[in-house]
Motif scaffolding. Structure first.
Motif: not given
Length: 138
Positions: A96-119
């Motif tokens: 919702l806040v950063h829908p315009d970000w590319t995958l590269e621009q948002g990679q930190f956020g997506w990786l944190l989603i993966i880490v905390f989702g896994t946990l």
């Protein structure tokens, strides 16, 4: 030596969960949580409010998810539950806040989603307060 190997098995998934808990919590806390807390007035003045909760409540929720929850995750206390606000906050931020970000621009956020989702799915593992509390005889 056998007792130490039995206590800390380098091939154990539990050691990997400990690493993910500590690394993810430290990253979220130092990159997002503590800077928000240190500069909360500035953050309050320009925080996005995608859910319409108001800036104060939105910032309070962000601080909870980026400070309290990572501390709980690092300890392995209520690990699965503590991961949920983090995943929710990050998902709202990325979608919702950063829908315009590319995958590269948002990679930190997506990786944190993966880490905390896994946990959230796997739990804190053997080296956590949760495991200590669940141990027989406690």
């Amino acid at each position: 030596m056998r007792a130490l190997k039995r206590l800390i098995d380098p091939g154990s998934p539990d050691l990997g969960l400990l690493f993910a808990r500590l690394a993810g919590a430290l990253l979220l806390l130092t990159v997002h949580g503590l800077p928000k807390l240190a500069h909360w007035r500035t953050e309050l003045a320009h925080i996005d409010d995608p859910l319409g909760l108001g800036p104060q409540l939105t910032l309070a929720c962000a601080l909870f998810a980026e400070i309290v929850c990572p501390l709980l995750v690092a300890l392995g206390l209520f690990t699965r539950l503590a991961c949920l606000p983090v995943v929710f906050l990050l998902a709202v931020s990325m979608v919702l806040v950063h829908p315009d970000w590319t995958l590269e621009q948002g990679q930190f956020g997506w990786l944190l989603i993966i880490v905390f989702g896994t946990l959230a799915l796997a739990g804190g593992g053997r080296y956590s307060v949760d495991a200590r509390l669940a141990a027989p005889g406690r």
